[in-house]
Design an enzyme around this catalytic site. Structure first.
Site, mmCIF file in Angstrom:
data_model
loop_
_atom_site.group_PDB
_atom_site.id
_atom_site.type_symbol
_atom_site.label_atom_id
_atom_site.label_comp_id
_atom_site.label_asym_id
_atom_site.label_seq_id
_atom_site.Cartn_x
_atom_site.Cartn_y
_atom_site.Cartn_z
ATOM 1 N N VAL A 1 47.918 8.540 -25.129
ATOM 2 C CA VAL A 1 48.175 6.828 -25.641
ATOM 3 C C VAL A 1 47.871 6.005 -24.078
ATOM 4 O O VAL A 1 47.809 4.457 -24.603
ATOM 5 C CB VAL A 1 49.041 5.971 -25.980
ATOM 6 C CG1 VAL A 1 49.219 6.508 -27.286
ATOM 7 C CG2 VAL A 1 50.416 6.663 -25.070
ATOM 8 N N GLU A 2 47.645 6.666 -23.268
ATOM 9 C CA GLU A 2 47.587 5.703 -22.095
ATOM 10 C C GLU A 2 46.198 6.748 -21.336
ATOM 11 O O GLU A 2 45.054 5.735 -22.223
ATOM 12 C CB GLU A 2 48.800 6.237 -20.380
ATOM 13 C CG GLU A 2 49.799 5.596 -21.234
ATOM 14 C CD GLU A 2 51.156 5.710 -20.375
ATOM 15 O OE1 GLU A 2 51.343 5.089 -19.013
ATOM 16 O OE2 GLU A 2 52.382 6.290 -20.721
ATOM 17 N N MET A 3 46.396 7.196 -20.294
ATOM 18 C CA MET A 3 44.917 7.272 -19.497
ATOM 19 C C MET A 3 43.334 8.207 -20.007
ATOM 20 O O MET A 3 42.343 8.314 -19.870
ATOM 21 C CB MET A 3 45.242 7.780 -18.320
ATOM 22 C CG MET A 3 45.711 6.367 -16.941
ATOM 23 S SD MET A 3 45.888 6.676 -15.449
ATOM 24 C CE MET A 3 44.208 6.345 -15.215
#
Length: 396
Positions: free
Chosen positions: A173-175
């Site tokens: 859900v981030e990078m």
């Protein structure tokens, strides 16, 4: 004679034309070559280069040998050990990586997307935004002085910068990258192959970039983010004119046994690096964030979060792990409103014993805010690269 002059003129024109073509050829080659950046051989501010090509931390707090983890900490108190000893080339390579969106799975996010230099290396959001504009659960903490910290993330689950880096890099859900894709991407960029060979000359120039080298370079850069030259620091080192009378009043409130701020936000880092349950409320409609209870599997740490540093706190609004409070005044008000006043009725949190009912006056709270603003120091903010080895645009 006319033919001879014509021949001479033609020859001169031909030479000029060749010269111009050569000039443009060389200029074009130089422009292409300049895309391959040469790493800085000088240490960043706050560090000195030793005979081993290592950047070693240097600051006024090194003249004090008293620890900063006992009591409330005096003004002239020593710092804990910092991560240093990286080479200038490692630090500079880490700077390029930090700002380069090539580190994310789809090339749209960099570390600097959530840690923006002019926002105190946070992002100015209540909770950060991840892949596909997904709203995350917590805000981005500041990276200033992160090289001194022994706990990372709001819930304290990482104990080194290298361990912390794996979180956002490889979180879906981030990078949203993977180790395999990250290495494949970097190894297919000639500029990065050259830069890694320059930063790690002990290995062969043709060797592939390794994951630990990526982590080390990023850790090196983040460890160079030092903020220890605020007006408060100048006051602490003996220049008492650095603070005005109201700011000194606020400092005395901060250090008092009534407010007890300094017992957790201990100078000079302005954090004791511990986990604490303070009972901060969540944004409306959201359930309680269990905090450190999850990674430590300890119910006594339900609702516990790392005590953040207050360095550059003026720049990192909104405040708390979920950005509940928009201003410093609101955050200060929360502490004076009383122990556990915001805990949901169905929760039985073990509130840290330093959180009590100081009953500060409006005047005292205003002075506290005045003092907190004296902790601002961005004099060693690193330069944002004008262009990146990947060829992508800086992502902030």
């Amino acid at each position: 004679m006319k033919n001879k002059n014509t021949i001479i003129k033609s020859s001169v024109f031909g030479l000029l034309l060749c010269g111009l073509l050569m000039y443009f050829f060389i200029s074009n080659k130089s422009a292409n070559y300049s895309d391959i950046t040469i790493l800085n051989s000088n240490c960043p501010p706050g560090f000195m280069l030793n005979e081993n090509n290592e950047c070693v931390s240097k600051n006024f707090y090194q003249q004090y040998d008293s620890p900063n983890n006992k009591g409330v900490g005096g003004l002239q108190t020593g710092l804990p050990k910092v991560r240093d000893g990286f080479t200038p080339q490692e630090i500079d390579l880490g700077r390029y990586l930090f700002f380069d969106p090539v580190l994310s799975g789809d090339g749209t996010m960099s570390c600097a997307t959530c840690h923006v230099p002019d926002k105190g290396f946070s992002d100015g959001l209540a909770t950060s935004i991840g892949k596909n504009n997904k709203k995350l659960d917590r805000g981005a903490p500041t990276l200033w002085n992160v090289g001194y910290l022994n706990r990372l993330f709001w819930d304290g689950r990482a104990t080194s910068l290298e361990e912390q880096l794996e979180g956002p890099l490889f979180s879906e859900v981030e990078m949203a990258n993977t180790p395999e894709n990250l290495l494949s991407t970097l190894n297919n960029i000639d500029n990065y192959r050259q830069l890694f060979a320059e930063a790690y000359p002990e290995r062969g120039k043709k060797e592939a970039i390794k994951l630990n080298e990526v982590f080390t370079a990023l850790a090196a850069f983040q460890s160079s983010l030092v903020s220890l030259n605020s007006r408060y620091d100048r006051y602490a080192h003996g220049f008492h004119e650095a603070l005005n009378s109201k700011e000194i009043e606020g400092m005395n409130v901060f250090r008092s046994f009534v407010a007890r701020c300094a017992e957790c936000h201990t100078p000079p880092l302005f954090t004791n690096q511990q986990l604490a349950v303070i009972g901060t409320p969540e944004p409306d409609g959201l359930p309680l964030d269990p905090g450190a209870e999850i990674p430590f599997n300890d119910k006594t740490l339900r609702g516990a979060f790392k005590v953040p540093s207050l360095r550059n706190i003026e720049k990192t609004a909104p405040y708390m792990h979920s950005g509940k409070f928009a201003t410093l005044r609101e955050a200060v008000q929360f502490y004076t409103d009383g122990r556990g006043h915001a805990v949901p009725d169905n929760e039985n949190l073990i509130i840290h014993w330093h959180i009590w009912e100081p009953q500060l006056s409006d005047y005292e709270m205003d002075r506290l805010v005045d003092f907190l603003k004296t902790l601002t120091d961005e004099s060693f903010t690193p330069k944002i690269p004008e262009k990146l080895p990947s060829g992508l645009k800086v992502s902030i």
